[in-house]
Design a protein around this motif. Sequence first.
Motif, PDB file in Angstrom:
ATOM      1  N   ARG A  93       0.831  -1.202   0.000  1.00  0.00           N
ATOM      2  CA  ARG A  93       0.000   0.000   0.000  1.00  0.00           C
ATOM      3  C   ARG A  93       0.868   1.256   0.000  1.00  0.00           C
ATOM      4  NH1 ARG A  93      -1.667  -4.249   2.578  1.00  0.00           N
ATOM      5  NH2 ARG A  93      -3.848  -4.931   2.481  1.00  0.00           N
ATOM      6  N   SER A  94       2.050   1.145   0.573  1.00  0.00           N
ATOM      7  CA  SER A  94       2.991   2.273   0.566  1.00  0.00           C
ATOM      8  C   SER A  94       4.174   1.913  -0.327  1.00  0.00           C
ATOM      9  CB  SER A  94       3.509   2.536   1.980  1.00  0.00           C
ATOM     10  OG  SER A  94       4.296   1.447   2.426  1.00  0.00           O
ATOM     11  N   ASP A 174      -1.642   2.022   7.271  1.00  0.00           N
ATOM     12  CA  ASP A 174      -1.860   1.973   5.824  1.00  0.00           C
ATOM     13  C   ASP A 174      -2.863   0.907   5.403  1.00  0.00           C
ATOM     14  OD1 ASP A 174      -0.168   4.106   5.275  1.00  0.00           O
ATOM     15  OD2 ASP A 174       1.606   2.837   5.092  1.00  0.00           O
ATOM     16  N   LEU A 177      -6.048   2.043   3.838  1.00  0.00           N
ATOM     17  CA  LEU A 177      -6.076   2.617   2.486  1.00  0.00           C
ATOM     18  C   LEU A 177      -6.739   1.669   1.492  1.00  0.00           C
ATOM     19  CD1 LEU A 177      -2.399   3.997   2.304  1.00  0.00           C
ATOM     20  CD2 LEU A 177      -4.497   5.324   2.728  1.00  0.00           C
ATOM     21  N   ASP A 178      -7.439   2.241   0.527  1.00  0.00           N
ATOM     22  CA  ASP A 178      -8.052   1.425  -0.522  1.00  0.00           C
ATOM     23  C   ASP A 178      -7.095   1.241  -1.691  1.00  0.00           C
ATOM     24  OD1 ASP A 178     -10.420   0.698   0.645  1.00  0.00           O
ATOM     25  OD2 ASP A 178     -11.529   2.433  -0.104  1.00  0.00           O
ATOM     26  N   VAL A 179      -5.884   0.820  -1.385  1.00  0.00           N
ATOM     27  CA  VAL A 179      -4.871   0.583  -2.420  1.00  0.00           C
ATOM     28  C   VAL A 179      -4.687  -0.925  -2.524  1.00  0.00           C
ATOM     29  CG1 VAL A 179      -2.436   0.883  -3.012  1.00  0.00           C
ATOM     30  CG2 VAL A 179      -3.700   2.768  -1.934  1.00  0.00           C
ATOM     31  N   TRP A 180      -4.752  -1.465  -3.747  1.00  0.00           N
ATOM     32  CA  TRP A 180      -4.585  -2.914  -3.912  1.00  0.00           C
ATOM     33  C   TRP A 180      -3.194  -3.327  -3.449  1.00  0.00           C
ATOM     34  CZ3 TRP A 180      -1.546  -6.644  -6.216  1.00  0.00           C
ATOM     35  CH2 TRP A 180      -2.095  -7.949  -6.242  1.00  0.00           C
TER      36      TRP A 180
ATOM     37  N   GLN B 134       2.789   1.912 -10.163  1.00  0.00           N
ATOM     38  CA  GLN B 134       2.578   1.935  -8.721  1.00  0.00           C
ATOM     39  C   GLN B 134       2.908   3.274  -8.077  1.00  0.00           C
ATOM     40  OE1 GLN B 134       0.424  -0.620  -7.898  1.00  0.00           O
ATOM     41  NE2 GLN B 134       1.540  -0.465  -5.981  1.00  0.00           N
ATOM     42  N   VAL B 137      -0.117   5.396  -7.470  1.00  0.00           N
ATOM     43  CA  VAL B 137      -1.269   4.944  -6.674  1.00  0.00           C
ATOM     44  C   VAL B 137      -0.934   4.609  -5.225  1.00  0.00           C
ATOM     45  CG1 VAL B 137      -2.465   4.046  -8.724  1.00  0.00           C
ATOM     46  CG2 VAL B 137      -1.061   2.492  -7.359  1.00  0.00           C
ATOM     47  N   ALA B 138       0.310   4.275  -4.932  1.00  0.00           N
ATOM     48  CA  ALA B 138       0.651   3.866  -3.562  1.00  0.00           C
ATOM     49  C   ALA B 138       0.988   5.084  -2.700  1.00  0.00           C
ATOM     50  CB  ALA B 138       1.822   2.887  -3.579  1.00  0.00           C
ATOM     51  N   ARG B 139       0.963   4.880  -1.377  1.00  0.00           N
ATOM     52  CA  ARG B 139       1.278   5.969  -0.453  1.00  0.00           C
ATOM     53  C   ARG B 139       2.720   6.408  -0.642  1.00  0.00           C
ATOM     54  NH1 ARG B 139       4.389   6.199   3.753  1.00  0.00           N
ATOM     55  NH2 ARG B 139       3.720   4.320   4.880  1.00  0.00           N
ATOM     56  N   VAL B 203     -11.617  -4.230  -3.128  1.00  0.00           N
ATOM     57  CA  VAL B 203     -10.570  -3.457  -3.826  1.00  0.00           C
ATOM     58  C   VAL B 203     -10.104  -4.296  -5.018  1.00  0.00           C
ATOM     59  CG1 VAL B 203      -8.281  -2.402  -3.670  1.00  0.00           C
ATOM     60  CG2 VAL B 203      -9.797  -2.331  -1.685  1.00  0.00           C
TER      61      VAL B 203
END
Lengths: 220, 220
Positions: A93-94, A174, A177-180, B134, B137-139, B203
């Motif tokens: 996600r990050s 994190d 978060l709505d991140v795949w 990526q 879209v990622a943090r 997601v």
Amino acid sequence: MTPLSATDRTRLGRLPERSSDDRSVLYSILDDGMICHLGVIVDGAPRVLPTGYGRSGDTLYLHGSTGARSLMTAPSQEICVTVTHLDGLVIARSLFHHSINYRSAVIYGTPRLTTGDEKLAGLRAIVDRLAPGQWDVARQPTRKELAATTVLALSLDEASVKTRQGPPGDDEEDYALDVWAGVVPVSQTFGTPSPDPLLHTGVPVPPHIAARGTETAPTS
Amino acid sequence: MTPLSATDRTRLGRLPERSSDDRSVLYSILDDGMICHLGVIVDGAPRVLPTGYGRSGDTLYLHGSTGARSLMTAPSQEICVTVTHLDGLVIARSLFHHSINYRSAVIYGTPRLTTGDEKLAGLRAIVDRLAPGQWDVARQPTRKELAATTVLALSLDEASVKTRQGPPGDDEEDYALDVWAGVVPVSQTFGTPSPDPLLHTGVPVPPHIAARGTETAPTS
């Protein structure tokens, strides 16, 4: 089975939970690979070259032309051999926690030149790694070919193994978060064998070669 | 486009016909890869470690934790970075002429530490290599995460490229043998993305990740 060594340089400084001192894990990483990366020092600078290898018990075998500079200088100095399998892309996600799933083995030591029966056995171990079954069907090496080939033996005494598998490890906050996030698997595959255009008509693809087109390749 | 360098160590001693001084070949080998093997000298001995990398123009970027010993020591010394693609197993009529089809790039130089905007751009180049799309879209990395990460820049000024492709090259008299010869292609493929078990329900796999399951992966 003796565990792996624990010298200062094979003891992982970072993320020690990714290490293994199980010798069978070392064997499986080596036996799943097809090429290694050989590190030598030439004129005071590191040099890293891809090359074939083979394993027999606790010995790794490397070969090269007697004319190749990196292998010619190697017997007099320490070398490092690394085999790596890339198993997956870890999507987090990050950005910070993006990673790869992998298995790697790092071996340190001073190799020795082989001769006679051991040299031949070392070559066979190398051929068996790339093309199991070929040793028994292809033309055997001549005296002259053997003389043109250097085969080095490297003990597996000092080795470290490092692996990462599984989903990403994101920071607690994190996960909201709505991140795949997940893993994209990576594997190496063999394609359909392509005959040499100069092959005699009617020579069939032998079973040990044909079988490769249907299996998943090692990932190095 | 300037050709590749021709220092003593990047000029191939053996089989010079396998080299290329076309810079676009270097770029394509680097841009097809996902991991490199980084060679450094630690306590007088070579060490070879797999790691991610990225390219932007004529600069290669490497990253690591500020706690990782190999990268910490690297800025003060020459390093070697090698990227290898295994493309096929070359099955010959004689054991001596067994080989592999491959493309490899070897880069030498003394890296420099990056800071500020270049550090961020270097990280982006590394993420783009493993997971294009990526970065957006990622943090994004925090100040603290950036401080925990070392990003090194290595010029592509001194590099060599070596490739082997095509069928085996057997000895004249061996072509008469009824031994199958040819190439078993090897390629790396992406599997179906596997979601993190902790992923929020609903997601979806984003298109830039889903696309990977349908393409042929780079081969390193």
